[in-house]
Write a protein that holds these residues in place. Structure first.
Motif, PDB file in Angstrom:
ATOM      1  N   LEU A 152     -12.689 -21.159-103.804  1.00 47.86           N
ATOM      2  CA  LEU A 152     -13.267 -21.880-102.670  1.00 47.86           C
ATOM      3  C   LEU A 152     -12.717 -23.295-102.588  1.00 47.86           C
ATOM      4  N   ASP A 153     -12.616 -23.969-103.788  1.00 48.00           N
ATOM      5  CA  ASP A 153     -12.063 -25.329-103.809  1.00 48.00           C
ATOM      6  C   ASP A 153     -10.628 -25.335-103.325  1.00 48.00           C
ATOM      7  N   CYS A 154      -9.828 -24.341-103.772  1.00 50.64           N
ATOM      8  CA  CYS A 154      -8.422 -24.268-103.376  1.00 50.64           C
ATOM      9  C   CYS A 154      -8.280 -24.049-101.866  1.00 50.64           C
ATOM     10  N   LEU A 155      -9.106 -23.154-101.340  1.00 46.33           N
ATOM     11  CA  LEU A 155      -9.058 -22.892 -99.900  1.00 46.33           C
ATOM     12  C   LEU A 155      -9.413 -24.143 -99.106  1.00 46.33           C
ATOM     13  N   GLY A 156     -10.403 -24.892 -99.611  1.00 44.86           N
ATOM     14  CA  GLY A 156     -10.799 -26.136 -98.944  1.00 44.86           C
ATOM     15  C   GLY A 156      -9.667 -27.143 -98.954  1.00 44.86           C
ATOM     16  N   LEU A 157      -8.972 -27.242-100.092  1.00 44.08           N
ATOM     17  CA  LEU A 157      -7.852 -28.177-100.217  1.00 44.08           C
ATOM     18  C   LEU A 157      -6.733 -27.801 -99.270  1.00 44.08           C
ATOM     19  N   PHE A 158      -6.419 -26.481 -99.194  1.00 39.04           N
ATOM     20  CA  PHE A 158      -5.362 -26.030 -98.296  1.00 39.04           C
ATOM     21  C   PHE A 158      -5.719 -26.321 -96.836  1.00 39.04           C
ATOM     22  N   ALA A 159      -7.007 -26.167 -96.517  1.00 37.72           N
ATOM     23  CA  ALA A 159      -7.447 -26.419 -95.140  1.00 37.72           C
ATOM     24  C   ALA A 159      -7.246 -27.878 -94.770  1.00 37.72           C
ATOM     25  N   ILE A 160      -7.589 -28.776 -95.706  1.00 40.66           N
ATOM     26  CA  ILE A 160      -7.433 -30.214 -95.465  1.00 40.66           C
ATOM     27  C   ILE A 160      -5.967 -30.563 -95.280  1.00 40.66           C
ATOM     28  N   ILE A 161      -5.109 -29.994 -96.155  1.00 44.45           N
ATOM     29  CA  ILE A 161      -3.671 -30.255 -96.061  1.00 44.45           C
ATOM     30  C   ILE A 161      -3.141 -29.759 -94.709  1.00 44.45           C
ATOM     31  N   GLY A 162      -3.614 -28.578 -94.295  1.00 43.57           N
ATOM     32  CA  GLY A 162      -3.177 -28.019 -93.015  1.00 43.57           C
ATOM     33  C   GLY A 162      -3.553 -28.909 -91.842  1.00 43.57           C
ATOM     34  N   ILE A 163      -4.774 -29.444 -91.876  1.00 41.73           N
ATOM     35  CA  ILE A 163      -5.245 -30.333 -90.802  1.00 41.73           C
ATOM     36  C   ILE A 163      -4.397 -31.599 -90.757  1.00 41.73           C
ATOM     37  N   LEU A 164      -4.119 -32.165 -91.945  1.00 44.94           N
ATOM     38  CA  LEU A 164      -3.313 -33.388 -92.009  1.00 44.94           C
ATOM     39  C   LEU A 164      -1.908 -33.156 -91.480  1.00 44.94           C
ATOM     40  N   LEU A 165      -1.305 -32.036 -91.867  1.00 50.79           N
ATOM     41  CA  LEU A 165       0.048 -31.732 -91.409  1.00 50.79           C
ATOM     42  C   LEU A 165       0.078 -31.525 -89.894  1.00 50.79           C
ATOM     43  N   ALA A 166      -0.942 -30.837 -89.375  1.00 49.91           N
ATOM     44  CA  ALA A 166      -1.014 -30.582 -87.931  1.00 49.91           C
ATOM     45  C   ALA A 166      -1.191 -31.883 -87.158  1.00 49.91           C
ATOM     46  N   SER A 167      -2.045 -32.777 -87.672  1.00 44.70           N
ATOM     47  CA  SER A 167      -2.277 -34.045 -86.986  1.00 44.70           C
ATOM     48  C   SER A 167      -1.023 -34.911 -87.021  1.00 44.70           C
ATOM     49  N   GLN A 168      -0.301 -34.884 -88.171  1.00 46.10           N
ATOM     50  CA  GLN A 168       0.937 -35.651 -88.264  1.00 46.10           C
ATOM     51  C   GLN A 168       1.988 -35.122 -87.305  1.00 46.10           C
ATOM     52  N   LYS A 169       2.044 -33.774 -87.182  1.00 47.17           N
ATOM     53  CA  LYS A 169       2.990 -33.170 -86.252  1.00 47.17           C
ATOM     54  C   LYS A 169       2.658 -33.555 -84.814  1.00 47.17           C
ATOM     55  N   GLY A 170       1.354 -33.498 -84.481  1.00 43.98           N
ATOM     56  CA  GLY A 170       0.927 -33.872 -83.137  1.00 43.98           C
ATOM     57  C   GLY A 170       1.232 -35.323 -82.833  1.00 43.98           C
ATOM     58  N   TYR A 171       1.008 -36.191 -83.826  1.00 39.94           N
ATOM     59  CA  TYR A 171       1.292 -37.618 -83.649  1.00 39.94           C
ATOM     60  C   TYR A 171       2.783 -37.838 -83.436  1.00 39.94           C
ATOM     61  N   ALA A 172       3.612 -37.132 -84.234  1.00 40.03           N
ATOM     62  CA  ALA A 172       5.065 -37.275 -84.119  1.00 40.03           C
ATOM     63  C   ALA A 172       5.550 -36.822 -82.753  1.00 40.03           C
ATOM     64  N   GLU A 173       4.977 -35.691 -82.250  1.00 41.42           N
ATOM     65  CA  GLU A 173       5.366 -35.187 -80.934  1.00 41.42           C
ATOM     66  C   GLU A 173       4.964 -36.160 -79.836  1.00 41.42           C
ATOM     67  N   GLU A 174       3.751 -36.722 -79.955  1.00 41.56           N
ATOM     68  CA  GLU A 174       3.280 -37.687 -78.954  1.00 41.56           C
ATOM     69  C   GLU A 174       4.146 -38.942 -78.974  1.00 41.56           C
ATOM     70  N   LYS A 175       4.528 -39.372 -80.177  1.00 41.42           N
ATOM     71  CA  LYS A 175       5.336 -40.580 -80.310  1.00 41.42           C
ATOM     72  C   LYS A 175       6.736 -40.372 -79.745  1.00 41.42           C
ATOM     73  N   SER A 176       7.263 -39.141 -79.866  1.00 43.63           N
ATOM     74  CA  SER A 176       8.611 -38.851 -79.386  1.00 43.63           C
ATOM     75  C   SER A 176       8.645 -38.562 -77.888  1.00 43.63           C
ATOM     76  N   ALA A 177       7.492 -38.295 -77.283  1.00 44.67           N
ATOM     77  CA  ALA A 177       7.439 -38.015 -75.842  1.00 44.67           C
ATOM     78  C   ALA A 177       7.799 -39.270 -75.059  1.00 44.67           C
ATOM     79  N   LEU A 178       8.546 -39.092 -73.988  1.00 44.76           N
ATOM     80  CA  LEU A 178       9.000 -40.208 -73.166  1.00 44.76           C
ATOM     81  C   LEU A 178       7.835 -40.711 -72.305  1.00 44.76           C
ATOM     82  N   PRO A 179       7.440 -41.983 -72.447  1.00 44.47           N
ATOM     83  CA  PRO A 179       6.301 -42.491 -71.665  1.00 44.47           C
ATOM     84  C   PRO A 179       6.719 -42.864 -70.237  1.00 44.47           C
ATOM     85  N   LEU A 180       6.061 -42.260 -69.268  1.00 43.06           N
ATOM     86  CA  LEU A 180       6.314 -42.537 -67.858  1.00 43.06           C
ATOM     87  C   LEU A 180       5.015 -42.941 -67.196  1.00 43.06           C
ATOM     88  N   VAL A 181       5.091 -43.890 -66.260  1.00 46.79           N
ATOM     89  CA  VAL A 181       3.881 -44.363 -65.581  1.00 46.79           C
ATOM     90  C   VAL A 181       3.984 -44.128 -64.083  1.00 46.79           C
TER      91      VAL A 181
END
Length: 256
Positions: free
Chosen positions: A7-36
């Motif tokens: 259970l502890d291992c599964l919880g740790l993997f879940a946290i790591i997965g969330i962090l990786l997903a959020s970092q990926k989302g942040y990187a994609e948002e940062k790389s997107a061309l801002p237009l107004v």
């Protein structure tokens, strides 16, 4: 040391997965061309929390063809234009050409044509041949818009009285001022205000336009900020993709 429970291992993997997903989302948002952009229906405007309109769809189609992600944000017109001119955004859409804008931006192919007219209450008997004929009228206009030189010169020479408005939705406010008698006339792009009158018929059904263009018919473009890195090449790629979509009929379908 005790072995970690499953259970502890599964919880740790879940946290790591969330962090990786959020970092990926942040990187994609940062790389997107801002237009107004700014509220200018039916070309570009906010609806149900999303930026839509024919110009918006064209830009999205072109960047999709280029395989580039974009991030769209909407602001009052003057602020949005200043952001692009200063390089706080990669570009602004859509607007007409003038010398200052050409100095600050690389311009795309034209998306559409636009024309300004005066709107008035249908019950008001107002016509004009020369703008000086309207010297006694209260006219509403929007701060930062690139109106035709004939109109801007008439304002500068005090041949007409114009009240400038700064707003996130200036045309709606102009139409309200007209409907409630605070203005005699407003200058507005014919497609834009005709669209708003149809959409808000209960408020603006008594408003129409004077069938006399204020200056020549002009063209609408995307402006790429000269202060944003790589836009000189980007506008060339953009124009090439736009012409491909035009030839395939996609641009015509969007306008239709």
């Amino acid at each position: 040391m005790k072995r970690r429970s499953l259970l502890d291992c599964l919880g740790l993997f879940a946290i790591i997965g969330i962090l990786l997903a959020s970092q990926k989302g942040y990187a994609e948002e940062k790389s997107a061309l801002p237009l107004v952009t700014a509220e200018f229906p039916p070309y570009n405007y906010s609806q149900d929390g999303k930026i839509v309109g024919s110009s918006t769809e064209i830009i999205e189609a072109v960047f999709h063809r280029l395989g580039k992600k974009i991030k769209l944000e909407i602001y009052p017109p003057k602020r949005a234009m200043q952001m692009a001119a200063k390089g706080e955004a990669a570009g602004y859409f859509t607007f007409t050409k003038n010398p200052q804008r050409l100095n600050d931006h690389y311009y795309s192919q034209a998306f559409s044509t636009i024309a300004d007219v005066f709107f008035k209450k249908r019950s008001s008997v107002i016509g004009w041949t020369e703008l000086s004929d309207l010297g006694d009228k209260r006219i509403g206009a929007t701060e930062g818009y690139n109106y035709a030189p004939i109109f801007l010169n008439a304002v500068k020479d005090q041949k007409i009285r114009v009240s400038l408005l700064v707003s996130e939705t200036p045309e709606i406010e102009h139409l309200r001022d007209l409907a409630q008698g605070r203005r005699d006339l407003i200058i507005c792009e014919i497609t834009l205000c005709s669209h708003l009158i149809r959409k808000h018929g209960d408020q603006f059904q008594g408003i129409g336009f004077i069938d006399n263009f204020i200056g020549p018919v002009r063209t609408f473009h995307m402006g790429f900020s000269k202060k944003w890195p790589g836009t000189k090449v980007l506008v060339e790629d953009f124009n090439k993709a736009f012409l491909e979509l035009l030839g395939e009929g996609t641009i015509g379908q969007i306008h239709a």
